[in-house]
Design a protein around this motif. Structure first.
Motif, PDB file in Angstrom:
ATOM      1  N   ILE A 118      13.515   1.418   1.168  1.00  0.00           N
ATOM      2  CA  ILE A 118      12.899   2.678   1.573  1.00  0.00           C
ATOM      3  C   ILE A 118      11.820   2.439   2.633  1.00  0.00           C
ATOM      4  CG2 ILE A 118      13.397   3.795  -0.626  1.00  0.00           C
ATOM      5  CD1 ILE A 118      10.459   3.372  -1.412  1.00  0.00           C
ATOM      6  N   LYS A 119      11.421   3.539   3.274  1.00  0.00           N
ATOM      7  CA  LYS A 119      10.272   3.570   4.184  1.00  0.00           C
ATOM      8  C   LYS A 119      10.366   2.584   5.348  1.00  0.00           C
ATOM      9  CE  LYS A 119       7.063   5.493   0.797  1.00  0.00           C
ATOM     10  NZ  LYS A 119       6.942   6.786   1.492  1.00  0.00           N
ATOM     11  N   PHE A 120      11.597   2.213   5.725  1.00  0.00           N
ATOM     12  CA  PHE A 120      11.811   1.328   6.866  1.00  0.00           C
ATOM     13  C   PHE A 120      11.230  -0.066   6.641  1.00  0.00           C
ATOM     14  CE2 PHE A 120      12.385   0.625  11.516  1.00  0.00           C
ATOM     15  CZ  PHE A 120      13.605   1.249  11.652  1.00  0.00           C
ATOM     16  N   GLN A 121      10.991  -0.426   5.380  1.00  0.00           N
ATOM     17  CA  GLN A 121      10.257  -1.660   5.076  1.00  0.00           C
ATOM     18  C   GLN A 121      11.026  -2.919   5.463  1.00  0.00           C
ATOM     19  OE1 GLN A 121       9.487  -0.908   0.954  1.00  0.00           O
ATOM     20  NE2 GLN A 121       7.652   0.305   1.346  1.00  0.00           N
ATOM     21  N   ARG A 122      12.365  -2.843   5.467  1.00  0.00           N
ATOM     22  CA  ARG A 122      13.139  -4.034   5.831  1.00  0.00           C
ATOM     23  C   ARG A 122      12.776  -4.547   7.224  1.00  0.00           C
ATOM     24  NH1 ARG A 122      19.193  -2.838   5.887  1.00  0.00           N
ATOM     25  NH2 ARG A 122      19.151  -2.989   8.163  1.00  0.00           N
ATOM     26  N   ALA A 123      12.272  -3.650   8.084  1.00  0.00           N
ATOM     27  CA  ALA A 123      11.868  -4.057   9.431  1.00  0.00           C
ATOM     28  C   ALA A 123      10.673  -5.000   9.411  1.00  0.00           C
ATOM     29  CB  ALA A 123      11.541  -2.827  10.276  1.00  0.00           C
ATOM     30  N   SER A 124       9.973  -5.079   8.273  1.00  0.00           N
ATOM     31  CA  SER A 124       8.839  -6.000   8.147  1.00  0.00           C
ATOM     32  C   SER A 124       9.116  -7.162   7.212  1.00  0.00           C
ATOM     33  CB  SER A 124       7.594  -5.240   7.657  1.00  0.00           C
ATOM     34  OG  SER A 124       7.033  -4.474   8.698  1.00  0.00           O
ATOM     35  N   GLY A 125      10.337  -7.251   6.697  1.00  0.00           N
ATOM     36  CA  GLY A 125      10.673  -8.379   5.825  1.00  0.00           C
ATOM     37  C   GLY A 125      11.042  -7.934   4.434  1.00  0.00           C
ATOM     38  N   GLY A 126      10.587  -8.711   3.438  1.00  0.00           N
ATOM     39  CA  GLY A 126      10.904  -8.402   2.043  1.00  0.00           C
ATOM     40  C   GLY A 126      12.322  -8.740   1.642  1.00  0.00           C
ATOM     41  N   TYR A 127      13.037  -9.491   2.477  1.00  0.00           N
ATOM     42  CA  TYR A 127      14.436  -9.781   2.192  1.00  0.00           C
ATOM     43  C   TYR A 127      14.635 -11.261   1.846  1.00  0.00           C
ATOM     44  CZ  TYR A 127      13.942 -10.645   7.266  1.00  0.00           C
ATOM     45  OH  TYR A 127      13.507 -11.043   8.515  1.00  0.00           O
ATOM     46  N   GLY A 128      15.802 -11.550   1.276  1.00  0.00           N
ATOM     47  CA  GLY A 128      16.154 -12.930   0.942  1.00  0.00           C
ATOM     48  C   GLY A 128      17.611 -13.019   0.538  1.00  0.00           C
ATOM     49  N   ASP A 146       0.830  -1.206   0.000  1.00  0.00           N
ATOM     50  CA  ASP A 146       0.000   0.000   0.000  1.00  0.00           C
ATOM     51  C   ASP A 146       0.866   1.258   0.000  1.00  0.00           C
ATOM     52  OD1 ASP A 146       1.060  -0.167   2.515  1.00  0.00           O
ATOM     53  OD2 ASP A 146      -0.857  -0.103   3.591  1.00  0.00           O
ATOM     54  N   GLU A 147       2.160   1.114  -0.352  1.00  0.00           N
ATOM     55  CA  GLU A 147       3.073   2.247  -0.427  1.00  0.00           C
ATOM     56  C   GLU A 147       4.182   1.919  -1.428  1.00  0.00           C
ATOM     57  OE1 GLU A 147       4.366   2.702   3.603  1.00  0.00           O
ATOM     58  OE2 GLU A 147       5.647   0.925   3.558  1.00  0.00           O
ATOM     59  N   GLU A 148       4.934   2.955  -1.783  1.00  0.00           N
ATOM     60  CA  GLU A 148       6.001   2.784  -2.769  1.00  0.00           C
ATOM     61  C   GLU A 148       7.039   1.769  -2.298  1.00  0.00           C
ATOM     62  OE1 GLU A 148       6.151   7.208  -4.812  1.00  0.00           O
ATOM     63  OE2 GLU A 148       7.229   6.877  -2.926  1.00  0.00           O
ATOM     64  N   THR A 176      25.041   3.931   6.538  1.00  0.00           N
ATOM     65  CA  THR A 176      24.997   2.992   7.642  1.00  0.00           C
ATOM     66  C   THR A 176      23.940   1.936   7.323  1.00  0.00           C
ATOM     67  OG1 THR A 176      24.562   2.700   9.998  1.00  0.00           O
ATOM     68  CG2 THR A 176      23.365   4.462   8.894  1.00  0.00           C
ATOM     69  N   GLN A 177      24.242   0.695   7.698  1.00  0.00           N
ATOM     70  CA  GLN A 177      23.261  -0.374   7.521  1.00  0.00           C
ATOM     71  C   GLN A 177      22.285  -0.439   8.690  1.00  0.00           C
ATOM     72  OE1 GLN A 177      22.905  -1.606   4.614  1.00  0.00           O
ATOM     73  NE2 GLN A 177      24.286  -3.306   4.192  1.00  0.00           N
ATOM     74  N   ASN A 178      22.592   0.229   9.799  1.00  0.00           N
ATOM     75  CA  ASN A 178      21.661   0.290  10.923  1.00  0.00           C
ATOM     76  C   ASN A 178      20.434   1.072  10.475  1.00  0.00           C
ATOM     77  OD1 ASN A 178      24.452  -0.111  11.827  1.00  0.00           O
ATOM     78  ND2 ASN A 178      23.563  -0.180  13.866  1.00  0.00           N
ATOM     79  N   LEU A 179      19.313   0.398  10.412  1.00  0.00           N
ATOM     80  CA  LEU A 179      18.151   0.938   9.721  1.00  0.00           C
ATOM     81  C   LEU A 179      17.637   2.218  10.361  1.00  0.00           C
ATOM     82  CD1 LEU A 179      16.620   0.070   7.212  1.00  0.00           C
ATOM     83  CD2 LEU A 179      15.024  -1.185   8.669  1.00  0.00           C
TER      84      LEU A 179
END
Length: 595
Positions: free
Chosen positions: A130-140, A77-79, A514-517
């Motif tokens: 973007i948008k702090f999304q890594r804190a909710s996943g989307g990685y692999g 629901d966001e970019e 920095t990689q620290n989100l």
């Protein structure tokens, strides 16, 4: 007879023609839908970001020089933007997936990334940038295998296992970024995930019932390559496997001097691969542990990730206390010495036949020196921000690389200082104007109270030194000028510095962050602009046909953007079709000749 000879020559020509048409590096295709699903990794239902309904996302498994095509459909629901952590995108910063180079993928749109893993091997990962999304996943995970003709400095493993570890909050990324924007700290995480799952119930007081945990199935006597990635937000983690040694062999594209560790600190954004031999008593299981570092363990006990290593003929559960992590809350010397021990294997090749150690970086003249100093968060214009050298970076509405391509003025400035500013900190879109084919020395000075890790897109750099205190010119006498490890992410301990050297041979606009989100979200980043001054610039690929436009360019014609997979043939398919048509025409001509 002459006709037969002529016919044979024409057939040879056809075979050569067909071989040339099909020659080139292979293409590997992926189709991804990025969406929300509900999951309960720590026993609390929450919204996480999945790829093709999976959390974590699929592994990108490719081989050196493959062309990778990933069609990403944004069902959030966001970019959205996806960045490829450690993939160098030679001559192609358009595909980097960060705001300095690419407009975000709008809701309901798709974007096809296309890049080559040129002359690379190793272990990397991808994530939303973007948008702090890594804190909710989307990685692999990303695996780049060697070509078969290139020797690897160890025998073929019996299996390949990817492990994604990271701190985790039961609040989703939108709530976390609201807290940061309101000037608050995130506080202690709710746990540590291993491959998107919570801890095994090693302790009934700390781990509630019903938590799904990760199990790694192995066979006795076999050796596995285990790739570990810290995909978390801000917590350094110590990784270990009960009773087993970790033989370090590679980090972020570089084969390392092979050393055994019983545990290793893996900081945010870092990747390592180990060979682990299953040489223990195969009748029981063993703990796989990722625990927080440099914290008060009595408070952080519940923030521990625990999985299970399961031998195929195991009859008993893992038992006993978790294997200990280093006990040095007040002294980080152990961890720094551990980091210093990681060095390049100069006798091994990498993606090419020549030894990677043949690059004598210690004898190259430095052309640019930048001291990047970070400090605890500051207040600028009433907002809580983080800084590098006195500047808190602000992303302009128009990406830097697009602004350059279309010769837009005033989007950013090329005045990032070589040394930290002494006045009041400021918010700015200030960019490092680097020298193409230069050799840059960057000193990362951490005056904060927590460990920071720094990453540079588009490059691997040599980690040549780290120590406590303030860096000075005399610190260069301590540099490792022969076998410092080459990687793309390095840690900087609090009250300490880390020095890196990087050869600027990859044109484009590249993110250094920095990689620290949390620190990244609040402004601790900069872009490095590397431009070939030649009038005819053939060192960079042109803007892709499917580029999305935003900011000052938002009124330009946009590419097709429906999220339904297109039924039209791909560029590769069309090229092969043309080649096949030409071959048919040639065959028709030959047949006509001999009628």
């Amino acid at each position: 007879m002459a006709s037969i000879q002529l016919f044979a020559l024409v057939l040879i020509y056809i075979c050569v023609f067909f071989t040339l048409c099909l020659a080139g590096d292979p293409f590997v295709y992926y189709d991804w839908e990025v969406s929300y699903i509900t999951a309960s990794p720590l026993g609390v239902p929450q919204q996480v970001i999945a790829i093709n309904k999976k959390f974590p996302g699929p592994i990108v498994n490719v081989t050196t020089n493959n062309n990778v095509v990933v069609n990403v459909s944004n069902a959030l629901d966001e970019e959205l933007l996806i960045t490829w952590n450690g993939i160098q995108h030679r001559r192609n910063s358009w595909q980097d997936g960060v705001l300095g180079t690419t407009c975000p993928i709008p809701v309901g749109w798709n974007f096809t990334y296309q890049f080559q893993v040129k002359d690379q091997i190793g272990s990397f990962f991808y994530f939303p940038s973007i948008k702090f999304q890594r804190a909710s996943g989307g990685y692999g995970g990303i695996i780049v295998n060697n070509r078969a003709v290139i020797a690897v400095p160890f025998g073929p493993p019996d299996g390949d296992i990817t492990i994604l570890i990271g701190d985790w909050y039961t609040q989703n990324h939108t709530a976390l970024r609201r807290a940061l924007s309101a000037g608050k700290d995130l506080g202690m995480p709710d746990g540590v995930l291993i491959n998107g799952k919570g801890p095994y119930q090693y302790n009934r007081t700390l781990v509630p019932d019903g938590i799904d945990y990760e199990t790694f199935n192995v066979e006795a006597g076999k050796t596995y390559r285990i790739r570990i990635h810290n995909v978390g937000i801000s917590t350094s983690l110590n990784f270990r496997i009960q009773g087993h040694n970790l033989l370090l062999v590679e980090t972020e594209g570089t084969y390392t001097v092979q050393q055994n560790y019983t545990n290793l600190d893996i900081h945010v954004g870092q990747s390592y691969s180990f060979l682990v031999t299953m040489d223990q008593n195969a009748s029981t299981d063993y703990y796989v542990v990722a625990s927080a570092r440099f914290v008060n363990e009595s408070l952080w006990k519940r923030v521990t990730g625990v999985g299970i290593l399961h031998y195929s003929n195991s009859k008993g559960k893992a038992a006993g206390p978790l294997p200990d992590s280093p006990n040095d809350f007040y002294d980080k010397t152990f961890s720094m010495n551990q980091a210093r021990s990681i060095r390049t294997n100069t006798s091994a090749g990498a993606a090419r036949p020549n030894p990677q150690g043949s690059f004598k970086y210690g004898s190259i003249n430095v052309t640019d020196v930048y001291v990047l100093k970070n400090e605890p968060p500051v207040t600028i214009n009433g907002k809580r921000r983080t800084i590098l050298s006195g500047i808190s970076y602000v992303n302009p509405d128009t990406p830097i690389r697009l602004a350059d391509w279309f010769r837009l003025k005033g989007v950013y400035t090329l005045d990032f200082p070589n040394r930290p500013l002494t006045g009041s900190p400021r918010m700015s879109s200030s960019v490092i104007n680097a020298t193409y084919r230069g050799f840059m020395e960057v000193i990362l000075q951490n005056n904060d109270t927590t460990i920071q890790t720094y990453h540079m897109d588009g490059y691997a750099f040599f980690v040549v030194g780290m120590d406590f205190g303030e860096w000075t010119e005399n610190s260069r006498s301590t540099y490792n000028k022969w076998d410092g490890v080459s990687r793309c992410t390095t840690q900087v301990f609090p009250g300490a510095w880390t020095a890196i050297l990087v050869s600027l041979d990859n044109v484009g606009v590249w993110n250094l962050r920095t990689q620290n989100l949390d620190s990244w979200y609040l402004g601790q980043e900069v872009y490095v602009r590397i431009v070939n001054p030649e009038a005819t610039n053939k060192t960079e690929l042109p803007i892709p046909d499917n580029a999305i436009f935003c900011g000052q360019l938002k009124d330009r014609k946009q590419p097709p953007h429906n999220t339904v997979k297109s039924s039209s043939p791909s560029v590769s398919d069309r090229r092969l079709s043309r080649q096949f048509f030409n071959l048919l025409m040639l065959l028709f001509a030959v047949i006509s000749m001999f009628r």
